[in-house]
Design an enzyme around this catalytic site. Structure first.
Site, PDB file in Angstrom:
ATOM      1  N   SER A 239      66.232  49.555 107.024  1.00 51.39           N
ATOM      2  CA  SER A 239      67.154  50.619 106.622  1.00 51.39           C
ATOM      3  C   SER A 239      66.387  51.902 106.366  1.00 51.39           C
ATOM      4  O   SER A 239      65.188  51.886 106.075  1.00 51.39           O
ATOM      5  CB  SER A 239      67.866  50.212 105.342  1.00 51.39           C
ATOM      6  OG  SER A 239      66.899  50.100 104.306  1.00 51.39           O
ATOM      7  N   LYS A 240      67.129  52.992 106.477  1.00 51.28           N
ATOM      8  CA  LYS A 240      66.551  54.320 106.281  1.00 51.28           C
ATOM      9  C   LYS A 240      65.953  54.483 104.897  1.00 51.28           C
ATOM     10  O   LYS A 240      65.027  55.241 104.706  1.00 51.28           O
ATOM     11  CB  LYS A 240      67.664  55.359 106.411  1.00 51.28           C
ATOM     12  CG  LYS A 240      67.839  55.918 107.790  1.00 51.28           C
ATOM     13  CD  LYS A 240      68.740  57.128 107.701  1.00 51.28           C
ATOM     14  CE  LYS A 240      69.542  57.260 108.984  1.00 51.28           C
ATOM     15  NZ  LYS A 240      70.609  58.203 108.906  1.00 51.28           N
TER      16      LYS A 240
END
Ligand code: GLU
Length: 488
Positions: A239-240
């Site tokens: 995930s970012k």
């Protein structure tokens, strides 16, 4: 000789090009290269609400940077709406799908009730057996059998079975006339004669719907391989928030495509015997889709940086200089010959090409901007007068070898300069470490730098002398507040 394959990757143009896309692309590419055949780039742009106009081109550009080519495409699903409508009519005629005109309000109510009763929220099937007009607003849903099970074989994970009662009557065609992912994917994979689907494991839950679609159409499904998802260090899906997920970020931050590909190859693949370095060609030669590992691969940036350093050191100087210049603020406008000369000096300790800016900043500033401080210049157990005298002697050596202040003067040779400086150290009874530390601070203003003698030769005698003069000034200037504090 194994049969040629038809593979595809189907990224959605919804944001920055994702490392997960590169990962899936790599494995499909490897299979295509190994077996021959065709690789189709399909743009999964059915979700018009999340569509971003420049995303498709960004994906194509970053894949080109990685050197992963496709044979056909980009094929856009948005251009195939007629075909999906035709397919959905076929399903309705066969009794495998039905029109549904339930309003959003009704669906919300159904879901709220199911939630209150702690049931899995899903469509309650009200329109399954109603005759809904094709003229008004409606969606088309898959008519999932109420009983029994749907089973399929994943080529990596074996037989997987879902109870039909847990499968929702999936929307296939939305009110806006666009298909959902499920319908478009199955129709395209069939029409494009895809033989092998290599995609991320989060699509496994969609498989029963796809299997029901294949069955309803009377089509043979391709072979499916669900690759393990890339994961953050805490094992959650990449995930970012916890990792950089954009391929663009890796390119702009000094990662080499070869290193990123090697690293992605390690996610889900093993060359055996703990072998971590391999080229794309070696990966392709060894690749067997059935041997993909399904254990959760951790996307570890430190490991990628280590691998990046390995590939940086494999680059010949001219190539490395060019690659650094492409991403470095300072190197961008520098003389290519200087970049070629600097490349081997910096490569040893580089993890990213962009490290260059910090390592070589001193090359790109004025001689009066070095800012070496008294306490850095004077080795422990030495005095400022002593240090000033040593630097003055070193300056003399540079003047002699480099022909003085004349810019056009002789170029200093590292071996000569080093030998003369070492002789000076022996004469004044300074350890080489002390001598080179003082000189390094005077020339670069830093404790750590690329090999200092080579740097001095590249900087040239006039710049070295000016920087040493400035350092001598710091040491000898009684007005200097730093000197006053430290004593002498
Ligand atoms: N658009 C989907 C994705 O990006 C495609 C999945 C598939 O390959 O079927 O994951």
């Amino acid at each position: 000789m194994a049969e040629p394959v038809v593979v595809r990757a189907a990224p959605s143009p919804t944001g920055d090009p994702h490392v997960g896309t590169a990962y899936i692309f790599l494995f499909n590419y490897a299979l295509r290269q190994k077996r021959g055949g065709k690789f189709i780039l399909r743009i999964d742009d059915t979700d018009r609400t999340r569509y971003q106009a420049d995303a498709e081109q960004n994906i194509i550009d970053e894949l080109a940077w990685l050197g992963l080519a496709f044979d056909e495409g980009p094929v856009r699903q948005s251009a195939r709406s007629d075909r999906y409508r035709e397919a959905v009519e076929e399903l309705i005629a066969k009794g495998a799908a039905y029109r549904c005109d339930c309003t959003k309000e009704r669906l919300d109510e159904v879901r709220a009730r199911q939630r209150a009763e702690k049931e899995q929220p899903r469509y309650d099937g009200q329109c399954r057996d109603r005759d809904v007009s094709a003229d008004g607003p409606h969606v088309v849903r898959l008519k999932v059998p109420r009983d029994g099970e749907t089973t399929f074989a994943d080529s990596l994970r074996g037989v997987i079975t879902f109870a039909n009662a847990t499968i929702d009557d999936q929307v296939l065609l939305k009110t806006d006339g666009h298909p959902t992912y499920h319908l478009a994917t199955v129709v395209d994979d069939h029409d494009m004669e895809v033989t092998h689907i290599l995609r991320a494991e989060d699509w496994i839950n969609s498989m029963p719907k796809h299997v029901l679609l294949y069955r309803a159409f009377g089509w043979e499904p391709p072979e499916h391989f669900h690759l393990p998802l890339l994961r953050n260090a805490d094992k959650s899906k990449i995930s970012k928030r916890k990792n950089h997920t954009s391929i663009t970020w890796y390119r702009e931050n000094g990662f080499l495509p070869e290193a990123l590909l090697n690293f992605l190859g390690l996610m889900g693949w093993s060359m055996g015997e703990d072998r971590e370095e391999f080229s794309l060609d070696e990966f392709i030669a060894a690749f067997e889709p059935a041997d993909i590992k399904t254990s959760a691969p951790i996307f570890d940036l430190q490991k990628l940086e280590w691998l990046n350093g390995v590939y940086i050191r494999k680059c010949p100087p001219e190539d490395l200089g060019r690659r650094i210049a492409a991403v470095s603020e300072l190197g961008r406008d520098a003389d290519p010959a200087l970049m070629t000369a600097l490349a081997p000096l910096v490569s040893e300790r580089m993890k990213r090409l962009t490290d260059f800016d910090d390592m070589c900043a001193f090359f790109f500033v004025g001689d009066d901007e070095i800012g070496a401080r008294y306490e850095d210049l004077v080795p422990k157990k030495r005095t400022d007068t002593n240090t000033a005298a040593v630097l003055r002697a070193a300056r003399e050596i540079v003047a002699e070898l480099g022909g003085g202040d004349d810019e056009t003067a002789a170029i200093m040779e590292p071996a000569d300069l080093e030998q003369r400086l070492r002789a000076l150290g022996a004469e004044v009874e300074w350890k080489p470490r002390e001598l080179f530390m003082s000189i390094r601070y005077a020339i670069t203003g830093k404790k750590v730098s690329p090999p200092i003698v080579e740097c001095m030769c590249l900087l040239g005698a006039p710049a070295c002398m000016a920087r040493m003069d400035a350092a001598i000034d710091v040491l000898g200037n009684p007005e200097n507040p730093i000197l006053g504090q430290a004593g002498s």
